[in-house]
Design a protein around this motif. Structure first.
Motif, PDB file in Angstrom:
ATOM      1  N   GLU A  51       0.699  -1.432  -0.046  1.00 59.57           N
ATOM      2  CA  GLU A  51       0.045  -0.005  -0.013  1.00 59.57           C
ATOM      3  C   GLU A  51       0.881   1.258  -0.029  1.00 59.57           C
ATOM      4  N   ASP A  52       0.740   2.181  -1.101  1.00 59.85           N
ATOM      5  CA  ASP A  52       1.287   3.579  -1.212  1.00 59.85           C
ATOM      6  C   ASP A  52       2.773   3.375  -1.378  1.00 59.85           C
ATOM      7  N   ALA A  53       3.370   2.207  -1.583  1.00 57.80           N
ATOM      8  CA  ALA A  53       4.911   1.949  -1.806  1.00 57.80           C
ATOM      9  C   ALA A  53       5.229   1.747  -2.948  1.00 57.80           C
ATOM     10  N   TRP A  54       4.828   0.477  -3.481  1.00 58.47           N
ATOM     11  CA  TRP A  54       5.311  -0.013  -4.603  1.00 58.47           C
ATOM     12  C   TRP A  54       4.553  -1.130  -4.959  1.00 58.47           C
ATOM     13  N   PHE A  55       4.348  -1.314  -6.410  1.00 58.47           N
ATOM     14  CA  PHE A  55       3.671  -2.418  -6.865  1.00 58.47           C
ATOM     15  C   PHE A  55       4.678  -3.266  -7.835  1.00 58.47           C
ATOM     16  N   GLY A  56       4.238  -4.478  -8.065  1.00 59.20           N
ATOM     17  CA  GLY A  56       5.047  -5.265  -8.899  1.00 59.20           C
ATOM     18  C   GLY A  56       4.030  -6.027  -9.889  1.00 59.20           C
ATOM     19  N   PRO A  66       9.694 -15.970 -16.516  1.00 50.39           N
ATOM     20  CA  PRO A  66       8.961 -14.559 -16.242  1.00 50.39           C
ATOM     21  C   PRO A  66       9.357 -13.435 -16.564  1.00 50.39           C
ATOM     22  N   ARG A  67       8.503 -12.581 -16.799  1.00 53.39           N
ATOM     23  CA  ARG A  67       8.792 -11.127 -17.115  1.00 53.39           C
ATOM     24  C   ARG A  67       8.311 -10.286 -15.906  1.00 53.39           C
ATOM     25  N   ILE A  68       9.162  -9.421 -15.487  1.00 54.55           N
ATOM     26  CA  ILE A  68       8.956  -8.566 -14.238  1.00 54.55           C
ATOM     27  C   ILE A  68       8.975  -7.264 -14.438  1.00 54.55           C
ATOM     28  N   TYR A  69       8.157  -6.413 -13.690  1.00 52.52           N
ATOM     29  CA  TYR A  69       8.241  -4.828 -13.415  1.00 52.52           C
ATOM     30  C   TYR A  69       7.923  -4.606 -12.165  1.00 52.52           C
ATOM     31  N   VAL A  70       8.847  -3.733 -11.605  1.00 51.92           N
ATOM     32  CA  VAL A  70       8.639  -3.298 -10.241  1.00 51.92           C
ATOM     33  C   VAL A  70       8.775  -1.706 -10.454  1.00 51.92           C
ATOM     34  N   SER A  71       7.605  -1.298  -9.574  1.00 57.36           N
ATOM     35  CA  SER A  71       7.605   0.425  -9.843  1.00 57.36           C
ATOM     36  C   SER A  71       8.653   1.190  -9.096  1.00 57.36           C
ATOM     37  N   ASP A  72       9.281   0.834  -7.875  1.00 56.41           N
ATOM     38  CA  ASP A  72      10.240   1.479  -6.988  1.00 56.41           C
ATOM     39  C   ASP A  72      11.020   0.162  -6.304  1.00 56.41           C
ATOM     40  N   ASP A 142       2.252  -4.156 -22.744  1.00 58.14           N
ATOM     41  CA  ASP A 142       1.722  -3.402 -23.971  1.00 58.14           C
ATOM     42  C   ASP A 142       0.832  -4.189 -24.965  1.00 58.14           C
ATOM     43  N   ASP A 143       0.893  -5.443 -25.102  1.00 56.03           N
ATOM     44  CA  ASP A 143       0.069  -5.966 -25.844  1.00 56.03           C
ATOM     45  C   ASP A 143      -1.460  -6.427 -25.085  1.00 56.03           C
ATOM     46  N   LEU A 144      -1.340  -6.166 -23.824  1.00 53.57           N
ATOM     47  CA  LEU A 144      -2.569  -6.200 -23.255  1.00 53.57           C
ATOM     48  C   LEU A 144      -3.667  -4.970 -23.018  1.00 53.57           C
ATOM     49  N   GLY A 145      -2.874  -3.869 -23.559  1.00 56.23           N
ATOM     50  CA  GLY A 145      -3.620  -2.592 -23.455  1.00 56.23           C
ATOM     51  C   GLY A 145      -3.108  -1.684 -22.504  1.00 56.23           C
ATOM     52  N   VAL A 146      -1.875  -2.046 -21.692  1.00 58.39           N
ATOM     53  CA  VAL A 146      -1.361  -1.002 -20.711  1.00 58.39           C
ATOM     54  C   VAL A 146       0.148  -0.644 -21.373  1.00 58.39           C
ATOM     55  N   GLY A 147       0.334   0.592 -22.122  1.00 55.83           N
ATOM     56  CA  GLY A 147       1.557   0.621 -22.639  1.00 55.83           C
ATOM     57  C   GLY A 147       2.652   1.004 -21.623  1.00 55.83           C
ATOM     58  N   GLU A 148       3.712   1.364 -21.935  1.00 56.52           N
ATOM     59  CA  GLU A 148       5.017   1.583 -21.251  1.00 56.52           C
ATOM     60  C   GLU A 148       4.990   2.854 -20.579  1.00 56.52           C
ATOM     61  N   LYS A 149       4.381   3.758 -21.300  1.00 63.26           N
ATOM     62  CA  LYS A 149       4.251   5.395 -20.551  1.00 63.26           C
ATOM     63  C   LYS A 149       3.253   5.028 -19.872  1.00 63.26           C
ATOM     64  N   GLU A 150       2.039   4.564 -20.038  1.00 67.30           N
ATOM     65  CA  GLU A 150       0.940   4.483 -18.693  1.00 67.30           C
ATOM     66  C   GLU A 150       1.450   3.691 -17.432  1.00 67.30           C
ATOM     67  N   LEU A 151       2.257   2.582 -18.018  1.00 75.42           N
ATOM     68  CA  LEU A 151       2.667   1.862 -16.613  1.00 75.42           C
ATOM     69  C   LEU A 151       3.644   2.555 -15.947  1.00 75.42           C
ATOM     70  N   LEU A 153       3.694   5.725 -15.405  1.00 72.31           N
ATOM     71  CA  LEU A 153       3.190   6.959 -14.684  1.00 72.31           C
ATOM     72  C   LEU A 153       2.025   6.525 -13.478  1.00 72.31           C
ATOM     73  N   LEU A 154       1.757   5.213 -13.494  1.00 75.97           N
ATOM     74  CA  LEU A 154       1.064   4.640 -12.528  1.00 75.97           C
ATOM     75  C   LEU A 154       1.346   4.959 -10.889  1.00 75.97           C
ATOM     76  N   ASP A 155       0.517   5.457 -10.050  1.00 76.14           N
ATOM     77  CA  ASP A 155       0.903   5.517  -8.749  1.00 76.14           C
ATOM     78  C   ASP A 155       0.472   4.103  -7.914  1.00 76.14           C
ATOM     79  N   ALA A 156       1.579   3.986  -6.949  1.00 74.11           N
ATOM     80  CA  ALA A 156       1.365   2.555  -6.131  1.00 74.11           C
ATOM     81  C   ALA A 156      -0.218   2.420  -5.422  1.00 74.11           C
ATOM     82  N   ASP A 157      -0.637   3.547  -5.324  1.00 72.28           N
ATOM     83  CA  ASP A 157      -1.955   3.349  -4.408  1.00 72.28           C
ATOM     84  C   ASP A 157      -3.192   2.914  -5.222  1.00 72.28           C
TER      85      ASP A 157
END
Length: 177
Positions: A51-56, A66-72, A142-151, A153-157
């Motif tokens: 909550e309010d810190a990070w998402f993955g 596996p492909r991985i993305y971590v926000s912070d 990207d292929d599921l409708g959430v582009g790199e730029k949108e991803l 810019l997302l806030d963890a909350d």
């Protein structure tokens, strides 16, 4: 507070299930858990947030790695669940580098007798070792409708809700939240 869910893509749409990560000790364990959610080797997304810190987001496509993305990365590094995602490869580290000590590169300033340096974290790692920025595959959705730029810019909350909405899976995700 943590939240973790699996979103498995099926021919009928997305199916969500909440998941306990208490028994997951590695990325391999997490990938196996995700693969069990989709017997047809379809795409499975593991969504994790503190909550309010990070998402993955971890994406499993059949038997692919596996492909991985971590926000912070720095925030995730302070989390037991985040540590599962922050592999040496993801952080650009050489996993064998810890085994070899280059004596010329050591800073022998008197702290080698056990005194902690000021910029070390509680676990003894340098604060600079993990960046306070996103790491991983920013094109994971990207292929599921959430582009790199949108991803990026997302806030963890509200990131997981935004991702689920873009996938058309917000209702199924909310049922397990």
């Amino acid at each position: 507070m943590y939240f973790a869910a699996l979103l498995a893509r099926t021919e009928d749409g997305w199916e969500a299930s909440d998941t306990e990560l208490d028994d997951v000790e590695s990325l391999s364990d997490l990938a196996e858990l995700a693969r069990e959610a989709s017997p047809e080797d379809d795409t499975v997304l593991v969504l994790i947030e503190q909550e309010d810190a990070w998402f993955g987001v971890v994406r499993i496509d059949g038997e692919d790695d596996p492909r991985i993305y971590v926000s912070d990365a720095a925030a995730a590094a302070r989390s037991s669940y985040g540590e599962i995602l922050l592999t040496d490869e993801l952080l650009g580290r050489d996993p064998d580098a810890d085994d070899v000590v280059d004596l010329d590169s050591l800073d022998l300033d008197g702290t080698e007798d056990g005194d902690a340096e000021e910029d070390d974290d509680e676990d003894g790692t340098s604060a600079e070792a993990v960046p306070h920025s996103p790491v991983g595959d920013s094109q994971i959705l990207d292929d599921l409708g959430v582009g790199e730029k949108e991803l990026l810019l997302l806030d963890a909350d509200d990131a997981l809700s935004s991702i689920a909405e873009a996938l058309g899976a917000s209702e199924v995700l909310e049922t397990v939240r």
